[in-house]
Structure formats: structure tokens, C-alpha cells
Design a protein around this motif. Structure first.
Motif: not given
Length: 545
Positions: A452-454, A507-515, A526-530
Motif C-alpha cells: 500500500h506504499a502508493f 511526510n507520508g508516514r503511516l504509523v500504527a500501534e499494536i499491543t 506494544t509495537v509502533a510501526f512506520d
């Protein structure tokens, strides 16, 4: 068909399911088997990946690549590996007759024998003689390790930096940047590379004659293996300097992959979803250390020796030592073993890292990567060196060692893997299944970012991400990977404006947080992903309320 011409359709590399977590990468020293041409499907794979006439500029034709040096090669069976590499022909001496198996070959053999289905092998050079002239092994140690771990440095010598945009310059572990399917890394030669010069046997030794026994004639039975005298040659053992070199190399690999000792903190590594599996070097018989509180002999109390040597913990009162090898993404095996296949190695002993990677691969395919392999009975193992003393209570040195090291011991039912643990100092990351589970989640995050990068970074994409990860985590929960009576107790996924700043959005960053609450853990993780970079921005450990 025109006379003298032949047309072949290239065979594309076999497609691999992206969710697989059983594929291993072995990197080490072995010679290319002479006179054996490369199979057509391997040639097609080299062409498809750009190594032949492709963008990496390694060669315009196949001829310079026939040696397969510093090239990742996939194998689906032990036979295909044995066909291409002379794994059994490591010279014993710099001059003279005699050979033994390579540790790379022994590890790949154990991997497939214990359930592995697919492996990548990277040959970094020809195997060197096991018995070298005085001081030769130690003098060449740094250069040899650098072919495996380009960032390794010793005595002020610079390591090779990584250029992630030029695969043609990759060496050793750097090839993992182009192998997204790999989930486990194994460097079988590392204990041997860090060993002291082994004691030399007599210049000319003759294998002891076999006792005369009566056997029935049979035309179908294979010939019994001959004793080439390898049992008279000591297995590689490390002194204090060797342990420090081994530990420094492991730490450099850890930094490359991106994991640290406790599994917490910011990440900037290349492959946070890969777990390193290694074998503890055998200590020399008189190996010991003394930190002022008394001398500790390695084989009597290996855990204390590893702590005082700076392998698992920094010295008391010292600043944080980045050289120590404790990590949530490192599993070490102990002791060395004698198996039904190890008679072609010095002292008939092999490290157990290849065996453990094979068990983990089979476990991932049959039961789920998050499940423990502890308790596995190892039918092919017939001896251990040194033999751990079990049954002495929870406070015994051996039982404590099993809390940090994947330990093999003798049980009534046979040789058994007693523990499936990482070397992490933090108990929340100690269980091996927890780290493998988190690695699987990291792989899923990377795949989502690549797919889903674009797409526009907005509520529609955020909702798609939440659904994707809730479905995946729900499947893990139903299989028993997470604790919690309900899905909400087991895991949570957040991806909205609360997980991203305006600067992230700009800046187009998609950040999610999974616990998640792994079934074997005492803490929520808890993991935060870019996700657009495929990296874990941070990993936090939070106690269960």
C-alpha cells in the motif's frame, strides 16, 4: 527446430508464501563442487534477480558467477545443496591428505534432516584447513569474520559499510536486505572462526583397526563408514580472546538486524523480522575468569562464565556494554552434540544451531511459529559434550543456564531440547515463541507497507490497516498465541490521528500501534510501526494492569 540451436524457456524462481516463517539463511565457508554445472532453474533465478546481465553489474554472463561466491542460492533439499557444494572436502591440513566436513555443510544437513524445507545459502569463500600452522587461525580471524559480517572490526581494522542501494556490493549478512522471505539466520562457522589454534595430532595417524565381528552377507547393505581418524582431532575451542571476538561478531549482526538486548528502544536495523540462531563456542578445558569474587571454570558453571566474560551481561558497575550478546532476537544452543551424522567432523562433534533451526522450521509449518519446541526428543543425537548435569533443582547452574540458552540434556526418553528461549535479560522477551511471534507481526507490517506504499495516507487506508491486522491477530489468538479471555484483552490495533503527528502526515508516514499479550509473557508488548518504511519505530514493554 534449427540444427545446432536449442530454445529453452527460463524457469522462474518458485513463489514463496509471504506469511512463511520457516525459511533459513546459512552463511559460511564451503568450496564449489568442481565439474558440476549450474542447474537451469538456478541460472534462471540468478537472471531474474539481476545477478546475470542485470542492474547490479556483477557480471554480463554467467561464467564469472559459476563459483557462486557471495551469491544467495536457494535450496529445497539437502541433495540439491550437496550437488553444488563440496561440503565434505574441507582439508585437514595446509598440506597433506585428509579431509573433514565443513560446519556450514553439517548445519544445512541437520536443518533438512530435522524438518527444514527451504534454505538460502551464501558461500563466502572456500573452506580453509582445519589444522593451520601455529598462530594461523588467530591471525586470519578478523578477515575471515568480515566475509560473514562485513561490519565486524578488530584491532582498528575498518569493517565494510553497507550500501543498501547497490546489491552488487553486498557481502555476507548484507544479502539479507534482498531476501525478504528469510526468517532465521545461521552462521555455523563462527565458533570455529573464533577458536584458538587446536592441538595438532601426530603428523601421521592411523585409524584404529575395527574389531573383527561376524556379519551376515548382504548385497543390499551399504558399506560401513570408515574411521578417518577424526575422533583423534579436538573440536574447536575458544579462549577468552576468542569468546570476545565471537561476542563482538554476534553483536554486530544484532545491530545490522536491528534488535538490541532487551527488545526495547528505537530501531534502525535492516531486518528486525529475522532471528539469529547460533551455537556457544566450546570453551578451552582450562578456560576461566576471575572478577575478584573467585575463579569460575567454564564447564563447571557456564552461565557464570558467560556473565563474567561479558557475553550475557556487562561487568558490574560498568556502563552499558554494546558488545554483549544478550538479545530478544538471538537464540543460542548448548552443548555440542554427537549425532548419527557427525562422524565426519573433528571429535565427531557438531554445534546444535543447524538442528535448532530445522526444529523451528518444522514447528512453524506444522504447529505455528509461536509454539515452543522445548521438549522435542532428538532421536538422532547420541552424545553431548560436555554432558549437562540435570535434576539438581531450580537453583542449579545448569537449570539457570536453561533460562537463557536453548539447552539439550539427557532425559529418560532420550536426548531432549530442555528450553526454547532467547538470551534476553528481560523476562518478558525470554520465551522464544514470543520473539518469533513478534517477528511474524513485523513481517506482516512490512508486507502491508510494501503493498500500500502508493495509496493516499488517510482514513480509508487506516481502516484497511486495522482490519488487516485485526484479522491476522484474531487468527493468532484463536490458535492460542495470545492470552486473554476476549480479543480485546488479547490485542489492540490503533491507526488514526492519535498515532501520527502532522509532521508524519506531511511526510507520508503511516504509523500504527499494536499491543499484544503473548500467551507465555507476563507483560503486554506494544509495537509502533512506520509501515511505509517497513520498520518498527519503537517497541515498548508495558506491565499488565
Amino acid at each position: 527446430m534449427l540444427s545446432g540451436l536449442r530454445f529453452e524457456t527460463p524457469v522462474p524462481p518458485a513463489a514463496v508464501a509471504p506469511e512463511r516463517t520457516d525459511i533459513a539463511c546459512f552463511i559460511g565457508y564451503v568450496a564449489r563442487r568442481p565439474g558440476v554445472p549450474l542447474p537451469d532453474d538456478l541460472i534462471a533465478g540468478l537472471q531474474a534477480r539481476g545477478w546475470v546481465g542485470g542492474p547490479w553489474g556483477k557480471a554480463a554472463t554467467l561464467d564469472p558467477l559459476d563459483a557462486l561466491e557471495q551469491l544467495p542460492v536457494p535450496f529445497e533439499s539437502w541433495q540439491s545443496f550437496s550437488q553444488l557444494f563440496a561440503w565434505e572436502l574441507r582439508p585437514l591440513r595446509e598440506a597433506g591428505a585428509g579431509s573433514c566436513a565443513t560446519y556450514l555443510g553439517a548445519a544445512v544437513r541437520s536443518f533438512f534432516a530435522n524438518g527444514g524445507r527451504r534454505a538460502w545459502v551464501i558461500r563466502v569463500g572456500d573452506s580453509f584447513p582445519y589444522l593451520e600452522n601455529g598462530g594461523g587461525r588467530v591471525a586470519r580471524r578478523c578477515a575471515r569474520i568480515q566475509r560473514l559480517v562485513p561490519g565486524y572490526t578488530e584491532a582498528g581494522l575498518p569493517g565494510q559499510p553497507l550500501d543498501p542501494l547497490d546489491p552488487g556490493t553486498w557481502r555476507g549478512i548484507q544479502h539479507l536486505c534482498g531476501l525478504p522471505e528469510v526468517s532465521h539466520l545461521c552462521l555455523p562457522d563462527l565458533p570455529d572462526l573464533c577458536a584458538a589454534d587446536p592441538p595438532r595430532p601426530p603428523t601421521a595417524f592411523v585409524p584404529p583397526p575395527a574389531p573383527e565381528v561376524f556379519v551376515e552377507c548382504s548385497a543390499d547393505d551399504p558399506a560401513l563408514p570408515t574411521d578417518g581418524g577424526l575422533r583423534q582431532i579436538a573440536a574447536p575451542r575458544s579462549d577468552g580472546d576468542g569468546y570476545r571476538a565471537w561476542c563482538a561478531a554476534l553483536n554486530q549482526v544484532r545491530q545490522f538486524l536491528g534488535g538490541n538486548r532487551n527488545g526495547a528502544g528505537p530501531r534502525n536495523g535492516q531486518r528486525r523480522d529475522v532471528l539469529l540462531v547460533g551455537a556457544l563456542p566450546l570453551p578451552m578445558a582450562d578456560a576461566r575468569n576471575d572478577d575478584g569474587s573467585g575463579i569460575v571454570h567454564a564447564e563447571a558453571d557456564l552461565l557464570a562464565f558467560l556473565r563474567r566474560s561479558g557475553v550475557l551481561e556487562a561487568a558490574p558497575g560498568a556502563a552499558i556494554d554494546d558488545r554483549i550478546a544478550a538479545s530478544a532476537f538471538l537464540q543460542l544452543t548448548w552443548p555440542w552434540l554427537r549425532s548419527s551424522r557427525s562422524d565426519d567432523l573433528p571429535q565427531s562433534l557438531e554445534p546444535a544451531d543447524g538442528l535448532l533451526v530445522g526444529l523451528l522450521a518444522r514447528n512453524a509449518l506444522e504447529r505455528g511459529t509461536f509454539r515452543s519446541v522445548a521438549g522435542s526428543v532428538l532421536g538422532e543425537v547420541i552424545g553431548l559434550t560436555p554432558l549437562p548435569a540435570m535434576g539438581l533443582g531450580a537453583d542449579s547452574p545448569t537449570e539457570q543456564l536453561a533460562e537463557r540458552i536453548c539447552l539439550i540434556a539427557c532425559e529418560p526418553e532420550g536426548m531432549t531440547l530442555e528450553s526454547d528461549v532467547t538470551t534476553s535479560a528481560d523476562i518478558a522477551w525470554r520465551f522464544g515463541g514470543t520473539s518469533r511471534l513478534m517477528a511474524a507481526i513485523l513481517r506482516a507490517a512490512r508486507r502491508f507497507g510494501e503493498v500500500h506504499a502508493f495509496e493516499p495516507n488517510g482514513p480509508r487506508l487506516w481502516a484497511k490497516l486495522r482490519r488487516t491486522f485485526e484479522n491476522m491477530l484474531g487468527a493468532f489468538w484463536r490458535e492460542g498465541a495470545f492470552a486473554g479471555a476476549t480479543a480485546d484483552e488479547a490485542y489492540q490495533v490503533r491507526c488514526d490521528r492519535s498515532t501520527m503527528t502532522q509532521a508524519d502526515l506531511d511526510n507520508g508516514r503511516l504509523v500504527a500501534e499494536i499491543t499484544v499479550l503473548p500467551a507465555a509473557a507476563i507483560s503486554r508488548i506494544t509495537v509502533a510501526f512506520d509501515l511505509m518504511s517497513g520498520a518498527a519505530a519503537s517497541v515498548d514493554i508495558r506491565e499488565v494492569a
